[in-house]
Write a protein that holds these residues in place. Structure first.
Motif, PDB file in Angstrom:
ATOM      1  N   GLN A 149      -2.448 -15.903  22.547  1.00 47.92           N
ATOM      2  CA  GLN A 149      -1.956 -15.760  20.882  1.00 47.92           C
ATOM      3  C   GLN A 149      -3.213 -16.071  19.952  1.00 47.92           C
ATOM      4  O   GLN A 149      -3.489 -15.426  18.965  1.00 47.92           O
ATOM      5  CB  GLN A 149      -0.614 -16.484  20.565  1.00 47.92           C
ATOM      6  CG  GLN A 149      -0.102 -16.441  19.518  1.00 47.92           C
ATOM      7  CD  GLN A 149      -0.424 -17.233  18.295  1.00 47.92           C
ATOM      8  OE1 GLN A 149      -1.120 -18.358  18.607  1.00 47.92           O
ATOM      9  NE2 GLN A 149      -0.562 -16.600  17.112  1.00 47.92           N
ATOM     10  N   PHE A 204       2.702 -11.954  16.849  1.00 50.06           N
ATOM     11  CA  PHE A 204       1.210 -12.173  17.575  1.00 50.06           C
ATOM     12  C   PHE A 204       1.396 -12.533  19.090  1.00 50.06           C
ATOM     13  O   PHE A 204       0.941 -12.147  20.005  1.00 50.06           O
ATOM     14  CB  PHE A 204       0.528 -13.434  16.996  1.00 50.06           C
ATOM     15  CG  PHE A 204      -0.085 -12.911  15.673  1.00 50.06           C
ATOM     16  CD1 PHE A 204      -0.048 -11.908  15.066  1.00 50.06           C
ATOM     17  CD2 PHE A 204      -1.205 -14.036  15.142  1.00 50.06           C
ATOM     18  CE1 PHE A 204      -0.599 -11.551  13.928  1.00 50.06           C
ATOM     19  CE2 PHE A 204      -1.685 -13.590  13.719  1.00 50.06           C
ATOM     20  CZ  PHE A 204      -1.298 -12.331  13.339  1.00 50.06           C
ATOM     21  N   THR A 205       2.557 -13.172  19.389  1.00 50.05           N
ATOM     22  CA  THR A 205       2.858 -13.735  20.938  1.00 50.05           C
ATOM     23  C   THR A 205       3.094 -12.373  21.584  1.00 50.05           C
ATOM     24  O   THR A 205       2.531 -12.160  22.817  1.00 50.05           O
ATOM     25  CB  THR A 205       3.822 -14.521  21.092  1.00 50.05           C
ATOM     26  OG1 THR A 205       3.739 -15.797  19.948  1.00 50.05           O
ATOM     27  CG2 THR A 205       4.495 -15.012  22.245  1.00 50.05           C
ATOM     28  N   ALA A 226       0.050 -10.659  22.137  1.00 51.12           N
ATOM     29  CA  ALA A 226      -0.891 -11.242  22.977  1.00 51.12           C
ATOM     30  C   ALA A 226      -0.523 -10.771  24.576  1.00 51.12           C
ATOM     31  O   ALA A 226      -1.365 -10.373  25.432  1.00 51.12           O
ATOM     32  CB  ALA A 226      -0.911 -12.735  22.772  1.00 51.12           C
TER      33      ALA A 226
END
Length: 311
Positions: A30, A19-20, A23
């Protein structure tokens, strides 16, 4: 159900593995990515990612979305680029219909201006009298019509033709009398229509013919129609041969002449209003608006240019 933003998130997760990372690549936070994934899972009714510690892995359904995302997003990007090109006049298409005397005069200059200023635009052209051209516009067979109506004699049919359409005035075109140079009235400064009651007449297009008959009726006579042709050069030829008189618009007289024809102002005068016609929605299309602007510019040059010679 599945939107472009959700597809971009799934593709980014597949590419970055977290996710990081997703993002960071998309410029989101995030938590925003997590929320978008949850919303997409609610819409699809199935899990799309499997969380393993700080890492995530796509489920089978998530992999399907990520795989299709490549093609879908590429198509959307291409569509956005094409639309941007059209909006920025770097691309686009305009289909025009025009009546003959405008085709010979104001339309060529307008098309040349569009080509110079917006070379990415594609302009196609066809020739029709106003009723047929307006019908083509309503069917979606063209985007813009150059048409005309006669001053003071617009019919219910003409009003119906223009209903719910947008018109842009281009030019007021004087219509003059053409008569043989040896006609008894050829030396008059202005010729009264009523004085031509015994002459043979040469009629033009259906709309022009209706206008001529209406003017004659107002002057108290029924004209004797000897010839009918929509070709103004042919009309001038017939007049020059002494076979009748005709009404010829200034626009055509700037492009055609005949040494055997005298051109005189008419009493009462006759004028037609030339206009660009399109639908309200098409008027918002940049390519159509640019073409109308070019038509106005070309028409203005004719309006301020020298008039037809009176022989």
């Amino acid at each position: 159900m599945i939107d472009a933003a959700g597809l971009r998130v799934m593709k980014a997760i597949a590419d970055e593995g977290s996710f990081t990372g997703a993002a960071s690549s998309l410029g989101f936070t995030q938590p925003a990515i997590s929320q978008m994934v949850r919303r997409l899972e609610q819409r699809t009714g199935t899990a799309l990612v499997e969380r393993i510690g700080r890492q995530v892995r796509l489920t089978e359904a998530g992999e399907v979305l990520a795989r299709h995302a490549h093609g879908v997003l590429a198509a959307l990007d291409a569509a956005e680029e094409e639309v941007a090109a059209i909006a920025g006049l770097r691309a686009g298409r305009v289909r025009i219909r025009s009546f003959p005397s405008a085709t010979a005069t104001i339309v060529p200059g307008a098309l040349a201006q569009v080509h110079r200023q917006h070379p990415g635009l594609t302009v196609t052209f066809g020739e029709d009298e106003p009723p047929e051209a307006i019908a083509a516009l309503r069917r979606g067979d063209c985007d813009l019509v150059v048409g005309f109506t006669y001053e003071g004699t617009r019919t219910p049919t003409e009003d119906a033709d223009l209903e719910q359409l947008g018109t842009t005035p281009l030019l007021v075109d004087e219509v003059r009398l053409a008569l043989p140079v040896d006609h008894p009235l050829a030396e008059e400064e202005v010729v009264r229509l009523a004085d031509l009651a015994e002459d043979d007449w040469i009629a033009g297009c259906p709309r022009c013919r209706v206008h001529m008959l209406g003017m004659a009726a107002d002057a108290g006579f029924m004209p004797r129609l000897s010839f009918e042709t929509e070709d103004y050069v042919a009309q001038l030829g017939l007049v020059g041969a002494g076979l009748g008189v005709a009404l010829i618009p200034d626009l055509m007289l700037r492009r055609a002449s005949n040494p055997g024809v005298a051109i005189r102002p008419l009493d009462p005068p006759s004028r037609r209003h030339i206009q660009a016609v399109t639908t309200p929605d098409l008027h918002k299309v940049p390519a159509v608006a640019a073409t109308i602007a070019a038509l106005r510019s070309s028409a203005e040059e004719f309006a301020h240019g020298p008039g037809p010679a009176s022989r």
